[in-house]
Scaffold this motif. Structure first.
Motif, PDB file in Angstrom:
ATOM      1  N   ALA A  67       0.837  -1.206   0.000  1.00  0.00           N
ATOM      2  CA  ALA A  67       0.000   0.000   0.000  1.00  0.00           C
ATOM      3  C   ALA A  67       0.872   1.257   0.000  1.00  0.00           C
ATOM      4  O   ALA A  67       0.375   2.362   0.188  1.00  0.00           O
ATOM      5  N   GLY A  68       2.182   1.091  -0.191  1.00  0.00           N
ATOM      6  CA  GLY A  68       3.092   2.227  -0.171  1.00  0.00           C
ATOM      7  C   GLY A  68       3.354   2.690   1.245  1.00  0.00           C
ATOM      8  O   GLY A  68       3.704   1.897   2.115  1.00  0.00           O
ATOM      9  N   LEU A  69       3.166   3.978   1.480  1.00  0.00           N
ATOM     10  CA  LEU A  69       3.378   4.579   2.791  1.00  0.00           C
ATOM     11  C   LEU A  69       2.105   5.297   3.226  1.00  0.00           C
ATOM     12  O   LEU A  69       1.399   5.870   2.410  1.00  0.00           O
ATOM     13  N   ARG A  70       1.846   5.279   4.520  1.00  0.00           N
ATOM     14  CA  ARG A  70       0.750   6.084   5.049  1.00  0.00           C
ATOM     15  C   ARG A  70       1.026   6.363   6.516  1.00  0.00           C
ATOM     16  O   ARG A  70       1.439   5.475   7.251  1.00  0.00           O
ATOM     17  N   GLY A  71       0.833   7.605   6.943  1.00  0.00           N
ATOM     18  CA  GLY A  71       1.066   7.943   8.331  1.00  0.00           C
ATOM     19  C   GLY A  71       0.671   9.376   8.627  1.00  0.00           C
ATOM     20  O   GLY A  71       0.254  10.137   7.739  1.00  0.00           O
ATOM     21  N   LYS A  72       0.825   9.755   9.879  1.00  0.00           N
ATOM     22  CA  LYS A  72       0.525  11.122  10.274  1.00  0.00           C
ATOM     23  C   LYS A  72       1.582  12.067   9.713  1.00  0.00           C
ATOM     24  O   LYS A  72       2.748  11.710   9.574  1.00  0.00           O
ATOM     25  N   ILE A  73       1.165  13.286   9.401  1.00  0.00           N
ATOM     26  CA  ILE A  73       2.074  14.288   8.848  1.00  0.00           C
ATOM     27  C   ILE A  73       2.894  14.904   9.968  1.00  0.00           C
ATOM     28  O   ILE A  73       2.376  15.239  11.033  1.00  0.00           O
ATOM     29  N   ARG A 116      -8.159  -9.710  10.879  1.00  0.00           N
ATOM     30  CA  ARG A 116      -7.088  -9.190  10.011  1.00  0.00           C
ATOM     31  C   ARG A 116      -6.574  -7.852  10.519  1.00  0.00           C
ATOM     32  O   ARG A 116      -7.365  -6.913  10.690  1.00  0.00           O
ATOM     33  N   PRO A 117      -5.278  -7.721  10.770  1.00  0.00           N
ATOM     34  CA  PRO A 117      -4.725  -6.395  11.045  1.00  0.00           C
ATOM     35  C   PRO A 117      -4.776  -5.544   9.775  1.00  0.00           C
ATOM     36  O   PRO A 117      -4.527  -6.051   8.676  1.00  0.00           O
ATOM     37  N   SER A 118      -5.112  -4.277   9.901  1.00  0.00           N
ATOM     38  CA  SER A 118      -5.128  -3.394   8.748  1.00  0.00           C
ATOM     39  C   SER A 118      -3.722  -3.203   8.217  1.00  0.00           C
ATOM     40  O   SER A 118      -2.753  -3.109   8.982  1.00  0.00           O
ATOM     41  N   GLY A 119      -3.608  -3.115   6.889  1.00  0.00           N
ATOM     42  CA  GLY A 119      -2.302  -2.861   6.287  1.00  0.00           C
ATOM     43  C   GLY A 119      -1.970  -1.390   6.184  1.00  0.00           C
ATOM     44  O   GLY A 119      -0.835  -1.030   5.874  1.00  0.00           O
ATOM     45  N   THR A 120      -2.941  -0.507   6.439  1.00  0.00           N
ATOM     46  CA  THR A 120      -2.716   0.925   6.257  1.00  0.00           C
ATOM     47  C   THR A 120      -3.034   1.763   7.486  1.00  0.00           C
ATOM     48  O   THR A 120      -2.736   2.955   7.500  1.00  0.00           O
ATOM     49  N   GLU A 121      -3.659   1.169   8.495  1.00  0.00           N
ATOM     50  CA  GLU A 121      -4.070   1.922   9.674  1.00  0.00           C
ATOM     51  C   GLU A 121      -3.754   1.127  10.936  1.00  0.00           C
ATOM     52  O   GLU A 121      -3.632  -0.103  10.889  1.00  0.00           O
ATOM     53  N   PRO A 122      -3.613   1.809  12.084  1.00  0.00           N
ATOM     54  CA  PRO A 122      -3.265   1.111  13.337  1.00  0.00           C
ATOM     55  C   PRO A 122      -4.481   0.440  13.968  1.00  0.00           C
ATOM     56  O   PRO A 122      -4.954   0.842  15.030  1.00  0.00           O
ATOM     57  N   LYS A 123      -5.008  -0.579  13.306  1.00  0.00           N
ATOM     58  CA  LYS A 123      -6.208  -1.226  13.815  1.00  0.00           C
ATOM     59  C   LYS A 123      -6.223  -2.699  13.440  1.00  0.00           C
ATOM     60  O   LYS A 123      -5.546  -3.137  12.507  1.00  0.00           O
ATOM     61  N   ILE A 124      -7.018  -3.447  14.189  1.00  0.00           N
ATOM     62  CA  ILE A 124      -7.279  -4.838  13.860  1.00  0.00           C
ATOM     63  C   ILE A 124      -8.764  -4.950  13.551  1.00  0.00           C
ATOM     64  O   ILE A 124      -9.600  -4.337  14.222  1.00  0.00           O
ATOM     65  N   LYS A 125      -9.097  -5.726  12.511  1.00  0.00           N
ATOM     66  CA  LYS A 125     -10.468  -5.782  12.019  1.00  0.00           C
ATOM     67  C   LYS A 125     -11.063  -7.171  12.207  1.00  0.00           C
ATOM     68  O   LYS A 125     -10.384  -8.185  12.014  1.00  0.00           O
ATOM     69  N   LEU A 126     -12.342  -7.184  12.559  1.00  0.00           N
ATOM     70  CA  LEU A 126     -13.122  -8.411  12.660  1.00  0.00           C
ATOM     71  C   LEU A 126     -14.283  -8.313  11.672  1.00  0.00           C
ATOM     72  O   LEU A 126     -15.112  -7.414  11.760  1.00  0.00           O
ATOM     73  N   TYR A 127     -14.320  -9.243  10.721  1.00  0.00           N
ATOM     74  CA  TYR A 127     -15.384  -9.301   9.717  1.00  0.00           C
ATOM     75  C   TYR A 127     -16.277 -10.493  10.046  1.00  0.00           C
ATOM     76  O   TYR A 127     -15.777 -11.622  10.151  1.00  0.00           O
ATOM     77  N   ILE A 128     -17.577 -10.258  10.190  1.00  0.00           N
ATOM     78  CA  ILE A 128     -18.502 -11.315  10.558  1.00  0.00           C
ATOM     79  C   ILE A 128     -19.583 -11.448   9.481  1.00  0.00           C
ATOM     80  O   ILE A 128     -20.191 -10.451   9.074  1.00  0.00           O
ATOM     81  N   TYR A 129     -19.823 -12.695   9.051  1.00  0.00           N
ATOM     82  CA  TYR A 129     -20.892 -12.987   8.099  1.00  0.00           C
ATOM     83  C   TYR A 129     -21.695 -14.173   8.616  1.00  0.00           C
ATOM     84  O   TYR A 129     -21.118 -15.210   8.976  1.00  0.00           O
ATOM     85  N   THR A 130     -23.018 -14.010   8.671  1.00  0.00           N
ATOM     86  CA  THR A 130     -23.873 -15.101   9.143  1.00  0.00           C
ATOM     87  C   THR A 130     -24.947 -15.413   8.116  1.00  0.00           C
ATOM     88  O   THR A 130     -25.362 -14.539   7.342  1.00  0.00           O
ATOM     89  N   ASN A 131     -25.388 -16.656   8.128  1.00  0.00           N
ATOM     90  CA  ASN A 131     -26.442 -17.108   7.217  1.00  0.00           C
ATOM     91  C   ASN A 131     -27.588 -17.694   8.023  1.00  0.00           C
ATOM     92  O   ASN A 131     -27.365 -18.444   8.981  1.00  0.00           O
ATOM     93  N   ASP A 132     -28.802 -17.360   7.650  1.00  0.00           N
ATOM     94  CA  ASP A 132     -29.975 -17.978   8.256  1.00  0.00           C
ATOM     95  C   ASP A 132     -31.208 -17.520   7.469  1.00  0.00           C
ATOM     96  O   ASP A 132     -31.226 -16.398   6.947  1.00  0.00           O
ATOM     97  N   LYS A 133     -32.204 -18.383   7.381  1.00  0.00           N
ATOM     98  CA  LYS A 133     -33.442 -17.990   6.724  1.00  0.00           C
ATOM     99  C   LYS A 133     -34.137 -16.890   7.511  1.00  0.00           C
ATOM    100  O   LYS A 133     -34.831 -16.040   6.948  1.00  0.00           O
ATOM    101  N   ASP A 134     -33.930 -16.906   8.826  1.00  0.00           N
ATOM    102  CA  ASP A 134     -34.526 -15.918   9.725  1.00  0.00           C
ATOM    103  C   ASP A 134     -33.533 -14.771   9.917  1.00  0.00           C
ATOM    104  O   ASP A 134     -32.445 -14.955  10.459  1.00  0.00           O
ATOM    105  N   GLU A 135     -33.915 -13.574   9.483  1.00  0.00           N
ATOM    106  CA  GLU A 135     -33.025 -12.413   9.580  1.00  0.00           C
ATOM    107  C   GLU A 135     -32.630 -12.128  11.027  1.00  0.00           C
ATOM    108  O   GLU A 135     -31.478 -11.806  11.317  1.00  0.00           O
ATOM    109  N   GLU A 136     -33.573 -12.229  11.949  1.00  0.00           N
ATOM    110  CA  GLU A 136     -33.277 -11.948  13.347  1.00  0.00           C
ATOM    111  C   GLU A 136     -32.297 -12.969  13.924  1.00  0.00           C
ATOM    112  O   GLU A 136     -31.438 -12.627  14.737  1.00  0.00           O
ATOM    113  N   LYS A 137     -32.428 -14.216  13.502  1.00  0.00           N
ATOM    114  CA  LYS A 137     -31.493 -15.242  13.970  1.00  0.00           C
ATOM    115  C   LYS A 137     -30.091 -14.969  13.429  1.00  0.00           C
ATOM    116  O   LYS A 137     -29.097 -15.143  14.147  1.00  0.00           O
TER     117      LYS A 137
END
Length: 559
Positions: free
Chosen positions: A45-51, A519-540
């Motif tokens: 991603a090259g470089l990224r940081g505070k100025i 996944r730790p972010s490659g461009t920002e000082p953060k760790i990310k959690l991605y959640i995907y769920t499947n169910d016929k019932d939206e509330e479930k």
């Protein structure tokens, strides 16, 4: 000791601007530590940081050193590569134009031709310029959607996509040969007068617009659709409005406070359209003018977010996954009707993007491929297919509101995406449907997808250590169950996955078809959690999201 050594070396640099010299001399011990405890890592991603001043900051010295490293890589490829040169674009952020001048001057001092735009331009236009001018590389000075304190430096290769690991590693090795005193021999204006730095002809930009407009699928649409648009004080204002006008979308309402370029982003604060808070002013205007959709692009105009009004008049924000699903369904279905959906068409998404797009592609007989996070990886497949002809690249996307439609740009492109979002919404309005209703039909046809993205920010040296510790502990003691759901499979991308590659990502597949990624972010000082769920019932499905989120946060004491 190393921190103080770095600080003392920087105090002696003659090339420091007055602002950075003042900051340097007034640093607290904590500021000194954070500014010098590491060098900004040059990655894919090259470089990224505070100025600010320091090895862990974005400044003229870091830009000059990084560009000298890039120049070394180009020099090794011979005179032809040097003559092909480098195209450079920059955005609205603090010092972006100055950073461009330093980069251009450094390349010119090495005898490398440079092509620059006449002013700020969106990132996708740089990708197009690299392909059109056939330069060896490209640079965009931008921090994308980061807070105002940040800036960045992204490098592209000759295909028009961002560099991948092999080139990034080669540049890093070259950078290491130089210290922070490396500097161009002459000024930007001198190199420009000598013919090393060229202004890109307007004809190139006209071609970009022509190819963008050529991606239109439907013209028999409701052209008077009411659209609120905000560029969030970035580069998108003129390009996006131009394609809207060319397509006949005249009922456009601009968020005036966010129309003109502003490096302080005072009208929005955090200029990330993925965060619904960025829509505050657009939402107020949307209610005032009774808009059908709201569109926001980020500061370098490569990402776009969508909000649409439902049948009851409520404005509904869409996630990146949902907008991607809507665009896929629209583009593939309409092209199928028109008979121009290629038999070897293919779509690429990132591994952390939801699977509903795969089900849509399966329905239309279009191949779907996974790639590591980032458009450098998504577009790498398109680059490969240029050579092999195995597939025709149709569409690429990732959950973080990045999309590209077509093959004239090899990066996410908010200009063409904004046009397609407007066209899509207008088409469905023409048949008395609104986008929230269409999304509901997609869920009914392909199954409901619950989702949530959680980002935990951990700044500084201690934050990086914590993030690394989380990933190490997950690998040593993997999660085996979440409430009543069992973990069927754990995929560690750090070990490499055939056909995809290697990355610091963990994927958990559960026995009901749900999954989550860490996944730790490659461009920002953060760790990310991605959640995907499947169910016929939206509330479930939503309840399962809460189970997974609670389990991970509790496990790592992040609540």
């Amino acid at each position: 000791m190393m921190i103080h050594d770095g600080f003392n070396q920087w105090r002696k640099l003659e090339t420091l601007c007055d602002e950075d010299r003042k900051k340097l001399l007034n640093m607290t011990d904590e500021e000194m530590k954070d500014s010098f405890y590491q060098e900004l890592a040059f990655g894919t991603a090259g470089l990224r940081g505070k100025i600010g001043p320091g090895t862990n900051r974005m400044n003229e010295q870091v830009i000059a050193r990084a560009t000298r490293g890039l120049a070394g890589v180009i020099e090794k490829r011979g005179q032809k590569a040097m003559d092909c040169g480098v195209a450079i674009a920059w955005d609205v952020r603090e010092r972006s134009e100055r950073f461009m001048e330093v980069a251009a001057s450094m390349l010119a001092s090495c005898g490398i031709q440079v092509h620059i735009f006449s002013g700020i331009r969106p990132t996708p236009m740089l990708s197009f310029a690299v392909r059109e001018l056939r330069t060896q590389a490209g640079i965009v000075v931008t921090a994308s959607h980061n807070p105002k304190e940040y800036n960045g430096y992204k490098v592209y290769w000759k295909e028009g996509s961002q560099i991948r690991d092999d080139i990034a590693d080669e540049i890093s090795r070259e950078i290491a040969k130089f210290d922070y005193s490396v500097w161009p021999e002459k000024s930007f204006d001198e190199y420009k007068d000598e013919g090393f730095i060229h202004i890109i002809d307007e004809a190139l930009e006209e071609k970009y617009y022509a190819l963008t407009l050529a991606k239109a699928v439907e013209e028999d649409i409701k052209k008077d659709i009411s659209i609120v648009y905000t560029p969030l004080n970035g580069t998108g204002n003129l390009p996006v409005r131009r394609v809207f006008k060319a397509r006949g979308f005249d009922n456009i309402h601009l968020v005036e406070e966010q129309t003109e370029p502003d490096s302080s982003f005072k009208s929005v604060g955090y200029p990330n359209p993925e965060d619904f808070k960025a829509f505050e002013k657009a939402l107020a205007l949307g209610k005032e003018v009774d808009a059908d959709i709201l569109i926001a692009t980020d500061p370098d105009c490569d990402r776009v977010a969508l909000v649409a009004k439902d049948a009851s008049g409520e404005f509904i924000p869409f996630t990146g996954n949902q907008t991607g699903a809507l665009l896929l369904e629209y583009i593939l279905s309409r092209r199928e009707v028109k008979g121009d959906l290629p038999a070897n068409g293919a779509v690429v998404k990132s591994i952390v993007t939801g699977d509903i797009g795969r089900r849509i592609c399966d329905h239309f007989g279009v191949a779907m491929f996974d790639a590591l996070t980032g458009f450098k990886n998504i577009c790498a497949l398109a680059n490969e297919w240029d050579d092999t002809g195995a597939y025709e690249f149709l569409f690429g996307y990732e959950e973080s509101i990045g999309y590209v439609y077509g093959d004239h740009v090899r990066d996410k492109d908010a200009v063409v995406t904004s046009m397609m979002v407007a066209e899509m919404a207008a088409y469905y309005l023409s048949i008395d449907k609104r986008l929230p209703e269409v999304l509901g039909e997609i869920f009914k046809a392909y199954g409901y997808q619950g989702e949530k993205l959680l980002s935990v920010v951990k700044e500084g040296q201690e934050g990086q250590a914590l993030i690394q510790g989380i990933m190490a502990d997950l690998r040593e003691n993997p999660i085996s169950s979440v409430e009543s759901l069992k973990v069927e499979k754990v995929v560690d991308y750090a070990e490499g996955v055939e056909g995809i590659g290697t990355s610091n990502v963990l994927e958990y597949r559960l026995d009901d078809g749900s999954c989550f990624f860490v996944r730790p972010s490659g461009t920002e000082p953060k760790i990310k959690l991605y959640i995907y769920t499947n169910d016929k019932d939206e509330e479930k499905a939503k309840e399962k999201i809460e189970w997974i989120e609670s389990a991970v946060l509790r496990r790592f004491d992040l609540k």
